[in-house]
Design a protein around this motif. Structure first.
Motif, mmCIF file in Angstrom:
data_model
loop_
_atom_site.group_PDB
_atom_site.id
_atom_site.type_symbol
_atom_site.label_atom_id
_atom_site.label_comp_id
_atom_site.label_asym_id
_atom_site.label_seq_id
_atom_site.Cartn_x
_atom_site.Cartn_y
_atom_site.Cartn_z
ATOM 1 N N GLU A 1 0.800 -1.309 0.028
ATOM 2 C CA GLU A 1 0.026 0.052 0.004
ATOM 3 C C GLU A 1 0.928 1.402 -0.024
ATOM 4 O O GLU A 1 1.838 1.336 0.807
ATOM 5 N N GLY A 2 0.405 2.233 -0.925
ATOM 6 C CA GLY A 2 1.245 3.508 -0.925
ATOM 7 C C GLY A 2 2.658 3.303 -1.738
ATOM 8 O O GLY A 2 3.582 3.758 -1.050
ATOM 9 N N LYS A 3 3.049 2.328 -2.357
ATOM 10 C CA LYS A 3 4.161 1.987 -2.986
ATOM 11 C C LYS A 3 4.480 2.335 -4.289
ATOM 12 O O LYS A 3 3.466 1.973 -4.988
ATOM 13 N N SER A 4 5.532 2.835 -4.762
ATOM 14 C CA SER A 4 5.709 3.071 -6.118
ATOM 15 C C SER A 4 6.013 1.796 -6.982
ATOM 16 O O SER A 4 6.457 0.914 -6.286
ATOM 17 N N GLY A 5 5.459 1.692 -8.318
ATOM 18 C CA GLY A 5 5.769 0.575 -9.111
ATOM 19 C C GLY A 5 7.082 0.482 -9.847
ATOM 20 O O GLY A 5 7.260 -0.181 -10.640
ATOM 21 N N GLY B 1 3.683 -3.742 -11.851
ATOM 22 C CA GLY B 1 4.973 -2.705 -11.791
ATOM 23 C C GLY B 1 4.871 -1.978 -12.754
ATOM 24 O O GLY B 1 4.392 -2.324 -14.107
ATOM 25 N N ARG B 2 5.408 -0.735 -12.918
ATOM 26 C CA ARG B 2 5.718 0.261 -13.894
ATOM 27 C C ARG B 2 7.328 0.235 -14.019
ATOM 28 O O ARG B 2 7.822 1.333 -14.289
ATOM 29 N N PHE B 3 7.751 -1.158 -14.214
ATOM 30 C CA PHE B 3 9.281 -0.790 -14.413
ATOM 31 C C PHE B 3 9.757 0.027 -15.575
ATOM 32 O O PHE B 3 9.042 -0.355 -16.551
ATOM 33 N N GLN B 4 10.867 0.674 -15.271
ATOM 34 C CA GLN B 4 11.295 1.208 -16.760
ATOM 35 C C GLN B 4 11.828 0.192 -17.545
ATOM 36 O O GLN B 4 12.028 0.596 -18.934
ATOM 37 N N ASP B 5 12.195 -0.834 -17.253
ATOM 38 C CA ASP B 5 12.640 -1.810 -18.118
ATOM 39 C C ASP B 5 11.717 -3.201 -18.199
ATOM 40 O O ASP B 5 11.498 -3.640 -17.162
ATOM 41 N N PRO B 6 10.924 -3.101 -19.186
ATOM 42 C CA PRO B 6 9.886 -4.304 -19.328
ATOM 43 C C PRO B 6 10.397 -5.496 -19.002
ATOM 44 O O PRO B 6 9.482 -6.589 -18.481
ATOM 45 N N ASP B 7 11.662 -5.962 -19.301
ATOM 46 C CA ASP B 7 12.324 -7.263 -19.056
ATOM 47 C C ASP B 7 12.421 -7.493 -17.703
ATOM 48 O O ASP B 7 12.343 -8.718 -17.090
#
Length: 523
Positions: free
Chosen positions: A61-65, A100-106
């Motif tokens: 909760e309340g964590k960046s992805g 997750g909204r990871f900057q690297d899709p891998d």
């Protein structure tokens, strides 16, 4: 009498038991519709339709992805799966972005692969595709992952541009006010609403925060610090000892150190200047110390506690006291600091009693990073842009001269304002020249960031985009004021027809434009 209707399925004894599943929910602060309760409701409806029984819940909760760091529940989920400590066969997630909204899709694919290798399938219950490993679903999922990461990047750009504009207007963007200053809450009309105490924040989106002088006793102490340093020639250590003897604690309630006094003596806010962006921490990457040319400034943004003259005198004293040391002497002292502490930072250097300040190293060697490299410290980030920016600043006067000569050759007049380097063309049009460094992405694509000076408000802004070697001009953008809605522009090779209409491959394009501007002929 109550009649209970039953179907044939209710009497079947061979109905398969529900499949056991865990749910993962994550709530960031950007969308209310993604609250963990709403996600859990949708997941349980999906589980009922698909014959799953939710046996475990993992919630962040309340964590960046943007990264897995700080997301304890996702990490625990992966630990449980890797260790075989699971009693479920599937993980249900609301959608790809909640994973997750990871900057690297891998990276997102890697965490899902760890689940798959353990025999655990991942279901994105709100997506329009089945995560069944088919070519179609794999392509859509990859695109969705890239879109999730791009959303965060675009949001970061917009937020940064908004922060830059607010700073240029004199508003405060985060951080403690410092000893002798306070944060004042103002409404959209600039009317004061009250002082914010430590830990308090604004609650209305249209409200803003400005710095104002604090209590008189704190103001008097700050002025005493400057007076003792400039007029009485006392060192930061002596001033810190004097403050501690009088029981005057810092704004954080701590005893004074040499470095704390030094920071008061070099901080622009005591002269009334609003400065932001000394460091960057975009998209949860490493902190980066920005070149001073990239800082966002608004001078005389609020009432000064000390005069500009006194502030400059303190700065000159700090710079002058290192001039008696040779470069080798300064590097020897820096090596001593490194040996004593194991690593280097501006704060550690400022606390070292017998050596120059961090600003002195920056002034002598051009940057702290160059000084670090000379004593054998290699940064884990590519800071070559600092040297490039320095070269571009040296190049700026020659480009200004070329523009002036070209306008005159086209039959017009161009006068340079020596205070801000703007040009007045034909006695009626003002122009500003901005040079943009070229940066290559990991994929080899060219990108340019153009920072516009909100305080100048020229009629035209001439944006010089450098080539990928940052040696010669690649092309030019000539932008009228009405197109400049943001103080920071980020350009790629192709930016749309509406924007590329202002692009010229050579500086001659400006001179052609100058011919179209009505000239006022000299009498």
């Amino acid at each position: 009498m109550v009649i209970e209707w039953k179907t044939d399925d209710d009497f079947r004894s061979d109905r398969p038991p529900p499949k056991r599943a865990a749910e993962y929910v994550r709530m960031s602060t950007d969308h209310q519709q993604y609250s963990t309760d709403n996600q859990a409701t949708a997941i349980r409806a999906y589980a009922e339709r698909r014959g799953f029984e939710i046996v475990r819940t993992y919630a962040d909760e309340g964590k960046s992805g943007l990264q897995i760091g700080g997301r304890d529940s996702l990490q625990q989920l992966l630990i449980d799966i890797d260790g075989g400590n699971v009693d479920f066969e599937a993980v249900l997630v609301y959608d790809v972005s909640r994973w997750g909204r990871f900057q690297d899709p891998d990276e997102a694919a890697y965490y899902e692969l760890r689940c798959k290798r353990a025999g655990i399938t991942v279901h994105y219950i709100a997506e329009q595709f089945e995560n069944d490993g088919t070519i179609g679903s794999s392509i859509i999922k990859t695109v969705k992952r890239a879109m999730a990461g791009e959303y965060s990047r675009e949001l970061s750009v917009k937020v940064f541009a908004g922060q830059c504009r607010l700073i240029s207007l004199g508003y405060r963007q985060g951080g403690a006010p410092g000893f002798g200053l306070r944060r004042m809450l103002v409404d959209e009309r600039g009317q004061h609403k009250g002082i914010l105490a430590r830990g308090e924040h604004k609650s209305i989106a249209t409200d803003r925060i400005v710095l104002v002088p604090g209590p008189e006793e704190e103001i008097a102490t700050v002025r005493d610090i400057y007076r003792q340093f400039v007029e009485d020639c006392r060192s930061e250590r002596q001033i810190a000892d004097w403050l501690n003897a009088k029981g005057i604690l810092s704004d954080l309630g701590r005893a004074r150190t040499r470095g704390a006094v030094h920071q008061i003596l070099i901080n622009d806010k005591y002269a009334g200047h609003n400065v932001w962006g000394r460091t960057s921490f975009k998209l949860k990457t490493r902190h980066v110390r920005n070149d001073p040319s990239d800082w966002i400034r608004h001078d005389q943004a609020f009432p000064a506690i000390v005069s500009q003259e006194l502030f400059e005198q303190a700065r000159r004293i700090i710079a002058e006291r290192s001039k008696r040391l040779t470069d080798d002497d300064m590097l020897a002292l820096l090596s001593e600091v490194l040996k004593k502490n194991g690593y280097l930072s501006g704060l550690i250097i400022d606390e070292f009693e017998d050596g120059p300040s961090s600003s002195a190293y920056q002034s002598r060697f051009g940057s702290l990073l160059r000084a670090y490299s000379l004593v054998g410290v290699t940064p884990d980030h590519d800071y070559r842009y600092i040297e490039i920016n320095r070269e571009l600043r040296r190049m700026h006067p020659s480009i200004v001269r070329d523009v002036i000569e070209g306008v005159r050759a086209a039959g017009g007049t161009a006068i340079q304002n020596l205070e801000d380097d703007t040009l007045t063309i034909n006695d009626e049009i003002t122009a500003s020249i901005v040079i943009a460094r070229c940066k290559l992405t990991r994929g080899g694509l060219r990108r340019w960031k153009i920072r516009l000076d909100e305080t100048l408000r020229p009629d035209l802004t001439i944006c010089v985009r450098m080539d990928e070697d940052n040696m010669t001009a690649h092309d030019f953008y000539i932008l009228p004021r009405m197109t400049l809605e943001e103080s920071v522009l980020r350009l790629a090779d192709h930016n749309g027809l509406s924007f590329d209409a202002f692009r010229f491959d050579a500086l001659d394009g400006l001179f052609t434009l100058a011919k179209r501007v009505p000239f006022r002929q000299a009498a």
